[in-house]
Design a protein around this motif. Structure first.
Motif, PDB file in Angstrom:
ATOM      1  N   ALA A  39       0.775  -1.294  -0.042  1.00 48.59           N
ATOM      2  CA  ALA A  39       0.022   0.127  -0.008  1.00 48.59           C
ATOM      3  C   ALA A  39       0.857   1.344  -0.020  1.00 48.59           C
ATOM      4  N   LEU A  40       2.021   1.158   0.800  1.00 53.68           N
ATOM      5  CA  LEU A  40       2.825   2.195   0.768  1.00 53.68           C
ATOM      6  C   LEU A  40       3.489   2.600  -0.660  1.00 53.68           C
ATOM      7  N   GLU A  41       3.581   1.640  -1.382  1.00 53.32           N
ATOM      8  CA  GLU A  41       4.584   1.626  -2.684  1.00 53.32           C
ATOM      9  C   GLU A  41       3.529   1.894  -3.835  1.00 53.32           C
ATOM     10  N   LEU A  42       2.232   1.825  -3.762  1.00 48.73           N
ATOM     11  CA  LEU A  42       1.378   1.972  -4.744  1.00 48.73           C
ATOM     12  C   LEU A  42       1.356   3.353  -5.198  1.00 48.73           C
ATOM     13  N   ASN A  43       1.641   4.320  -4.646  1.00 44.73           N
ATOM     14  CA  ASN A  43       1.645   5.609  -5.233  1.00 44.73           C
ATOM     15  C   ASN A  43       3.064   6.307  -5.484  1.00 44.73           C
ATOM     16  N   GLU A  44       3.995   5.278  -5.614  1.00 42.76           N
ATOM     17  CA  GLU A  44       5.495   5.840  -5.928  1.00 42.76           C
ATOM     18  C   GLU A  44       5.225   6.440  -7.350  1.00 42.76           C
ATOM     19  N   PRO A  45       5.922   7.415  -7.565  1.00 44.44           N
ATOM     20  CA  PRO A  45       6.130   8.156  -8.966  1.00 44.44           C
ATOM     21  C   PRO A  45       6.745   7.215  -9.969  1.00 44.44           C
ATOM     22  N   GLU A  46       6.085   7.190 -11.488  1.00 49.42           N
ATOM     23  CA  GLU A  46       6.765   6.527 -12.343  1.00 49.42           C
ATOM     24  C   GLU A  46       6.709   7.337 -13.639  1.00 49.42           C
ATOM     25  N   CYS A  92      -3.316   8.817 -11.260  1.00 47.75           N
ATOM     26  CA  CYS A  92      -3.590   9.387  -9.838  1.00 47.75           C
ATOM     27  C   CYS A  92      -2.387   9.630  -9.369  1.00 47.75           C
ATOM     28  N   ARG A  93      -1.299   8.966  -9.604  1.00 44.03           N
ATOM     29  CA  ARG A  93       0.261   9.220  -9.038  1.00 44.03           C
ATOM     30  C   ARG A  93       0.684  10.648  -9.238  1.00 44.03           C
ATOM     31  N   ILE A  94       0.073  11.186 -10.337  1.00 40.48           N
ATOM     32  CA  ILE A  94       0.660  12.718 -10.557  1.00 40.48           C
ATOM     33  C   ILE A  94      -0.735  13.670 -10.112  1.00 40.48           C
ATOM     34  N   ARG A  95      -1.536  13.220  -9.557  1.00 38.52           N
ATOM     35  CA  ARG A  95      -2.750  14.086  -8.986  1.00 38.52           C
ATOM     36  C   ARG A  95      -1.982  15.092  -7.965  1.00 38.52           C
ATOM     37  N   PRO A  96      -1.915  16.490  -8.275  1.00 37.03           N
ATOM     38  CA  PRO A  96      -1.607  17.363  -7.260  1.00 37.03           C
ATOM     39  C   PRO A  96      -1.673  17.119  -5.907  1.00 37.03           C
ATOM     40  N   ASP A  97      -3.084  17.329  -5.583  1.00 31.80           N
ATOM     41  CA  ASP A  97      -3.088  17.357  -4.133  1.00 31.80           C
ATOM     42  C   ASP A  97      -2.712  16.054  -3.581  1.00 31.80           C
TER      43      ASP A  97
END
Length: 278
Positions: free
Chosen positions: A170-177, A185-190
């Motif tokens: 879960a912690l790594e799901l939003n790592e930038p790529e 959603c990983r580049i969603r600014p908020d």
């Protein structure tokens, strides 16, 4: 409603998720309606299931705690095998262990072959059925072989209490790529600002994004109304990466992955993606 598709080495999984909910002051109940799929390439085994009910207790007063309860059927559409699981409702007066799960795996003909026991938050075990005693007033008694572990929860990473007790996945799901769709959603600014600890800026962007979504929806509703007045057809909204089909396994309508995302990513052609961020 949300649709999801994942691919791995030798497997793929997909689902369409929607739900109903009940709020009773002291608790909130979430009843999932979508069906989940998992298919394994080598064996051809194709499983479907629907998640059980989730209840969040002490919504207003007290310490929040969550319970999963109900019954679930996991069906193998290749050979007709079925796993029937029962998630026991937690009771303060019950002698059973909390979060208890029990189940039986049967063949297409209804013959019981395996029993499952454990909890939904820590560990599940399985045991092969060696003999079935049907003499107990219609309720079968299973004689089983030794139990062995089928699944066990992995330890949480260090410092998990400061990270919402998320698992490493879960912690790594939003790592930038790099090279992903501009709608990823990983580049969603908020969201990115929140992860960086910039809460005030994150809240500001969140409000702006929500206003933009409302404006886009209102514009589409006005265009649909104008088309209706003119007697013209207004095209319904169509997802970028999914198409509505009839599920071959269940016969239900479902949004299925259209198979085009990875090709677009390889070509870096994102012309079909709407501009949803600021």
């Amino acid at each position: 409603m949300a649709s999801q598709h994942c691919e791995g080495r030798g497997w793929e999984t997909w689902q369409e998720f929607t739900m109903t909910s009940k709020f009773r002051g002291a608790y909130l109940q979430i009843i999932p309606l979508g069906i989940s799929h998992a298919k394994f390439t080598k064996s051809g085994n194709h499983y479907t299931w629907r998640k059980v009910t989730t209840t969040v207790h002490n919504i207003i007063v007290g310490k929040l705690w969550v319970d999963n309860h109900g019954e679930m059927d996991i069906i193998n559409h290749k050979n007709g095998d079925k796993c029937h699981l029962k998630f026991s409702t937690y009771s303060y007066f019950s002698r059973d262990i909390p979060r208890k799960v029990t189940g039986v795996i049967t063949t297409k003909e209804g013959d019981a072959k395996w029993v499952l026991t454990g909890t939904w938050d820590k560990k599940m075990e399985g045991a092969k059925i060696l003999h079935v005693d049907e003499s107990n007033k219609g309720k079968p008694v299973f004689e089983t072989g030794p139990h062995f572990t089928l699944w066990e929860k992995k330890p949480l990473p260090p410092g998990a209490e400061k990270m919402y007790f998320f698992t490493r996945l879960a912690l790594e799901l939003n790592e930038p790529e790099e090279g992903v769709a501009p709608t990823d959603c990983r580049i969603r600014p908020d969201q990115r600002l929140m992860e960086d600890g910039k809460w005030d800026e994150a809240n500001k962007y969140k409000v702006q994004l929500e206003d933009k979504q409302r404006a886009a929806r209102k514009k589409r509703e006005l265009e649909a109304e104008e088309a209706k007045k003119k007697g013209e057809d207004f095209p319904p909204y169509t997802p970028t990466w999914f198409v509505r089909k009839t599920d071959s396994a269940t016969g239900n309508p479902i949004h299925m992955y259209n198979g085009q995302y990875w090709d677009c990513k390889q070509k870096q052609d994102w012309s079909r993606c709407p501009e949803i961020y600021i």
